[in-house]
Scaffold this active site. Structure first.
Site, short mmCIF file in Angstrom:
data_model
loop_
_atom_site.label_atom_id
_atom_site.label_comp_id
_atom_site.label_asym_id
_atom_site.label_seq_id
_atom_site.Cartn_x
_atom_site.Cartn_y
_atom_site.Cartn_z
N CYS A 2 0.75 -1.19 -0.04
CA CYS A 2 -0.01 0.09 0.09
C CYS A 2 0.75 1.33 -0.20
O CYS A 2 1.77 1.25 0.63
CB CYS A 2 -0.74 0.16 1.36
SG CYS A 2 -1.98 -1.55 1.46
N ARG A 27 4.93 -0.44 -6.17
CA ARG A 27 5.04 -1.09 -5.03
C ARG A 27 3.85 -2.19 -5.01
O ARG A 27 4.16 -3.15 -3.97
CB ARG A 27 4.42 -0.22 -3.85
CG ARG A 27 5.53 1.04 -3.59
CD ARG A 27 5.20 1.97 -2.60
NE ARG A 27 4.98 1.40 -1.19
CZ ARG A 27 6.12 1.41 -0.46
NH1 ARG A 27 7.16 1.82 -0.84
NH2 ARG A 27 6.04 0.60 0.77
N TRP A 75 -3.28 -2.62 -1.19
CA TRP A 75 -2.84 -4.09 -1.70
C TRP A 75 -3.73 -4.97 -0.52
O TRP A 75 -3.38 -4.80 0.68
CB TRP A 75 -1.47 -4.25 -1.60
CG TRP A 75 -0.75 -5.75 -1.92
CD1 TRP A 75 -0.40 -5.71 -3.23
CD2 TRP A 75 -0.51 -6.77 -1.37
NE1 TRP A 75 -0.31 -6.94 -3.29
CE2 TRP A 75 0.03 -7.78 -2.17
CE3 TRP A 75 -0.76 -7.20 0.11
CZ2 TRP A 75 0.41 -8.92 -1.77
CZ3 TRP A 75 -0.26 -8.41 0.51
CH2 TRP A 75 0.09 -9.37 -0.47
N ASN A 99 -1.73 2.62 5.88
CA ASN A 99 -1.01 1.44 5.64
C ASN A 99 -0.54 0.66 6.75
O ASN A 99 -0.41 1.25 7.95
CB ASN A 99 0.49 1.87 4.93
CG ASN A 99 0.29 2.45 3.61
OD1 ASN A 99 -0.75 2.33 2.96
ND2 ASN A 99 1.50 2.93 3.21
N GLY A 100 -0.67 -0.55 6.63
CA GLY A 100 -0.35 -1.41 8.05
C GLY A 100 -1.72 -2.26 8.29
O GLY A 100 -2.53 -2.54 7.47
N GLU A 482 18.38 -17.89 -7.35
CA GLU A 482 17.81 -16.42 -7.86
C GLU A 482 17.33 -16.56 -9.02
O GLU A 482 16.31 -15.64 -9.56
CB GLU A 482 19.07 -15.39 -7.81
CG GLU A 482 18.68 -14.03 -8.27
CD GLU A 482 17.57 -13.37 -7.63
OE1 GLU A 482 17.24 -13.79 -6.58
OE2 GLU A 482 17.29 -12.31 -8.39
N LYS A 486 13.42 -15.28 -10.17
CA LYS A 486 13.18 -14.37 -11.10
C LYS A 486 12.24 -14.94 -12.25
O LYS A 486 11.35 -14.30 -12.29
CB LYS A 486 14.70 -13.97 -11.82
CG LYS A 486 14.87 -12.43 -12.04
CD LYS A 486 15.00 -11.58 -11.12
CE LYS A 486 14.28 -11.77 -9.41
NZ LYS A 486 14.73 -11.32 -8.45
N GLU A 489 8.57 -15.39 -10.71
CA GLU A 489 8.07 -14.11 -10.32
C GLU A 489 7.27 -13.49 -11.70
O GLU A 489 6.15 -12.90 -11.67
CB GLU A 489 8.99 -13.07 -9.85
CG GLU A 489 9.34 -13.27 -8.41
CD GLU A 489 10.40 -12.16 -8.01
OE1 GLU A 489 9.84 -11.21 -7.19
OE2 GLU A 489 11.49 -12.21 -8.24
N HIS A 505 18.95 -36.66 -5.44
CA HIS A 505 18.28 -36.78 -4.05
C HIS A 505 16.76 -36.71 -4.54
O HIS A 505 16.08 -36.38 -3.37
CB HIS A 505 19.00 -36.31 -3.00
CG HIS A 505 20.35 -36.39 -2.79
ND1 HIS A 505 20.66 -37.69 -2.36
CD2 HIS A 505 21.40 -35.83 -3.23
CE1 HIS A 505 22.11 -37.67 -2.23
NE2 HIS A 505 22.60 -36.51 -2.86
N LYS A 601 6.08 -4.63 -4.13
CA LYS A 601 7.64 -4.43 -4.00
C LYS A 601 8.22 -4.43 -2.58
O LYS A 601 9.39 -4.72 -2.32
CB LYS A 601 7.86 -2.98 -4.54
CG LYS A 601 9.27 -2.76 -4.84
CD LYS A 601 10.06 -3.38 -5.64
CE LYS A 601 11.58 -3.17 -5.89
NZ LYS A 601 12.43 -4.14 -6.33
C1 F6R Z 1 12.51 -10.75 -5.63
C2 F6R Z 1 12.07 -9.92 -4.74
C3 F6R Z 1 11.97 -10.19 -3.24
C4 F6R Z 1 12.55 -9.24 -2.46
C5 F6R Z 1 12.13 -9.61 -1.12
C6 F6R Z 1 12.99 -8.66 0.09
O1 F6R Z 1 12.67 -10.19 -6.93
O2 F6R Z 1 12.00 -8.71 -5.00
O3 F6R Z 1 12.06 -11.58 -3.01
O4 F6R Z 1 13.77 -9.66 -2.49
O5 F6R Z 1 10.81 -9.15 -0.91
O6 F6R Z 1 12.86 -7.41 -0.35
P1 F6R Z 1 13.66 -6.50 0.55
O7 F6R Z 1 14.98 -6.49 -0.24
O8 F6R Z 1 13.07 -4.99 0.01
O9 F6R Z 1 13.71 -6.85 1.92
#
Ligand code: F6R
Length: 606
Positions: A2, A27, A75, A99-100, A482, A486, A489, A505, A601
């Site tokens: 949010c 976000r 959100w 927010n929260g 990673e 990616k 996502e 395994h 985000k």
């Molecule tokens: C992946 C991604 C998330 C963030 C995770 C931590 O592309 O963006 O996995 O890495 O939510 O976020 P931060 O780094 O903001 O604590």
């Protein structure tokens, strides 16, 4: 997640609010709204489900004309994605964005019998609670403070009332709130990027603080309404950094600009001539550095994987150090013990991730020194750590993290280099790493330029698959994790990351011609073992893509080779190929690349 914005001044509030909400789109959100006061002090409310453009459609026939207002991107947490659940909420004379999470909203709702609630949200309950105190000439500020004292949970809020036009009350507990101070205007936001282009001067509210904002500035109080002195700080960054700069998507821009951002990460921190690395931010004395024996690295998602890769480097460089990398959402609830002489690295792009922040607080309770590896300047984690260093990746707008990963790994590597020098690490090895860091930006640039089109073609070839395995050994293992993250996502393709040695395994049972595998293979002492895994997959009909820094013969469906003097840091280069691949698969599938479904985000709730 949010986002909050607010405005008082001479401009048309609607324009500033909608523009600022667009800045917060990255976000992640599912609905949006604004509430304004017109010049006769009549309130107006507009809300919609979906993107900001939907809100603009709602506003089109009846634009808001006033010069004060609040806005929100929601959100969903409590209640579905509906117009009624979207913010701002109104109860009596109170208009509120939040927010929260208000944890005790059900108990509070049961007490607020006089109100006819129209939404399923905790926020509407908070609006009603404030309104219930806003009687008999009580100032709005006092009513907000009284209500917040009854609340359990987290909040960043902005509130106004037509009864006291010309002011917006804001408050925070666990959810960021920034007050931008302009010339005859105040712009409020939960994220500094919404303020860029309006002002550079801002007050970052602390937890437990409340502020009365007018077009002349802001006065800050605690919840007992005791005045608090706050000095304004300067916001970093500029509007260009939060625009697409000619790219179709922020994700591609952020992948392609990594060489530039990495220059900022490295600037003034490495000395290739003498082969040394130095970070100023950790604020540790030479003795404190020499005494460190244990480093715990905490993060979520990509930040966790960055920590995992950095831990391999730390072990290589620092002879007497134990490293441990933990997932914040797990660690915060574990009965963990940290040995004497531990230091915790708290890794977060946003600096607001709820689980990471909770870990930071748990670790501090145990008396262990915490250092932030954070991107967003002035964020909550950056403020609460004992020391630390910004990774200087610049604003990362696309939900999927790319340039921040690279900057986080490199920053932790420089921390490792600093420890290594003090702990009797091998000077030649430290020198090698430093030299590689010095050329890493240009090698990233070269890799991206050389392979951009190849990765695009590869993405076209594999975009029709539904399942993928990403594999790697040693320092290529964290990037396999990673790479899989990616891809899933942004492309919604089911992808799993595994250590290559784990194949037999379990996961090899999955392999058939419907799967493709991405092998990250480094040209090191484990090369033959990695090739062994590749053969096992190929023998079972799996399609194999190999990303490698090796020029040796490799038999696979597709082999993408980088040609670089870089050895230790080759995983970082291979990862940039994975980033391009995920991006182009998402594009091929027509997905919302920068704001993938269900993701936010900045994950500010648990
Ligand atoms: C992946 C991604 C998330 C963030 C995770 C931590 O592309 O963006 O996995 O890495 O939510 O976020 P931060 O780094 O903001 O604590």
């Amino acid at each position: 997640m949010c986002g909050i914005v607010g405005y008082i001044g001479t401009r048309k509030a609607q324009d500033v609010l909608v523009n600022s909400l667009k800045r917060l789109e990255y976000r992640g959100y599912d609905s949006a709204g604004i509430a304004t006061l017109d010049d006769e002090n009549n309130p107006h409310l507009a809300r919609s489900v979906g993107k900001i453009v939907e809100l603009e459609h709602v506003l089109e026939p009846k634009p808001h004309t006033g010069h004060l207002g609040i806005g929100h991107t929601r959100w969903a947490t409590h209640g579905g994605v509906t117009v009624n659940n979207a913010h701002p909420h109104n109860a009596g004379n109170v208009f509120l964005v939040h927010n929260g999470i208000i944890e005790n909203y059900k108990e509070l709702k049961a007490e607020l019998k006089a109100y006819d609630f129209k939404s399923d949200t905790d926020t509407e309950v908070l609006a009603a609670l404030i309104d219930s105190f806003y009687k008999d000439g009580t100032p709005l500020k006092d009513a907000v403070a009284s209500a917040l004292k009854k609340v359990r949970g987290t909040y960043g809020i902005a509130v106004f009332s037509p009864l006291e036009p010309g002011q917006i009350i804001v408050a925070r507990l666990g959810s960021p709130l920034i007050i931008g101070l302009g010339d005859g205007e105040v712009i409020i936001a939960s994220d500094a990027s919404a303020l860029l282009g309006y002002t550079r001067e801002a007050i970052y509210l602390n937890d437990g603080e409340l502020a009365v904002c007018t077009n002349k500035g802001a006065e800050v109080f605690n919840l007992n309404l005791k005045h608090i002195n706050h000095t304004a700080e300067t916001i970093e960054g500029d509007v260009d950094q939060i625009q697409k700069g000619g790219y179709d998507h922020f994700l591609l821009k952020e992948i392609m600009e990594q060489a530039t951002t990495l220059h900022n990460t490295l600037s003034g921190r490495i000395d290739p001539k003498n082969g040394t690395m130095h970070l100023g931010g950790p604020n540790l004395t030479a003795k404190e550095i020499a005494d460190i024996r244990h480093v715990v690295i905490v993060g979520c998602g990509t930040a966790y994987y960055a920590g995992l890769l950095a831990s391999y480097y730390m072990e290589q460089l620092v002879p007497d150090l134990t490293t441990e990398v933990v997932i914040a959402s797990e660690y915060r609830y574990r009965s963990f013990h940290l040995p004497k002489n531990s230091v915790a690295l708290i890794v977060s792009q946003s600096g607001e991730t709820a689980d990471t922040l909770a870990c930071l607080r748990e670790i501090k309770k145990r008396g262990v020194k915490t250092l932030g590896i954070v991107n967003v300047v002035g964020s909550t984690i950056a403020r609460e750590v004992d020391g630390g260093t910004y990774v200087h990746a610049g604003p990362e707008i696309s939900v999927a993290s790319t340039k921040a990963f690279t900057a986080q790994v490199v920053t932790m590597l420089m921390f490792a280099g600093m420890l290594a020098e003090s702990h009797g690490g091998n000077p030649q090895l430290i020198h090698e790493f430093t030299n590689e860091l010095a050329i890493l930006p240009e090698e990233i640039e070269k890799t991206l330029k050389t392979h951009q089109e190849t990765m695009h073609e590869l993405a076209k070839k594999y975009a029709g698959f539904n399942d993928a395995l990403y594999l790697g050994r040693d320092t290529a293992y964290p990037i396999a994790l990673e790479g899989a993250l990616k891809l899933k996502e942004v492309s919604y393709v089911h992808a799993e990351g595994y250590a290559s040695g784990e194949l037999k395994h379990g996961p090899i049972a999955l392999v058939d011609e419907t799967f493709f595998e991405v092998f990250n293979i480094l040209d090191n002492w484990l090369f033959d073992k990695s090739i062994g895994g590749l053969h096992e997959v190929r023998a079972r009909g799996g399609k194999a893509i190999v990303l490698t820094d090796s020029q040796r013969e490799i038999d696979a469906d597709d082999v993408i080779r980088i040609n670089s003097p870089i050895k230790h840091l080759a995983p970082i280069l291979l990862n940039t190929l994975q980033q391009l691949f995920a991006y182009y698969v998402a594009v091929e599938k027509g997905n919302d690349v920068d704001q993938p479904r269900n993701l936010a985000k900045s994950v500010t709730v648990e």
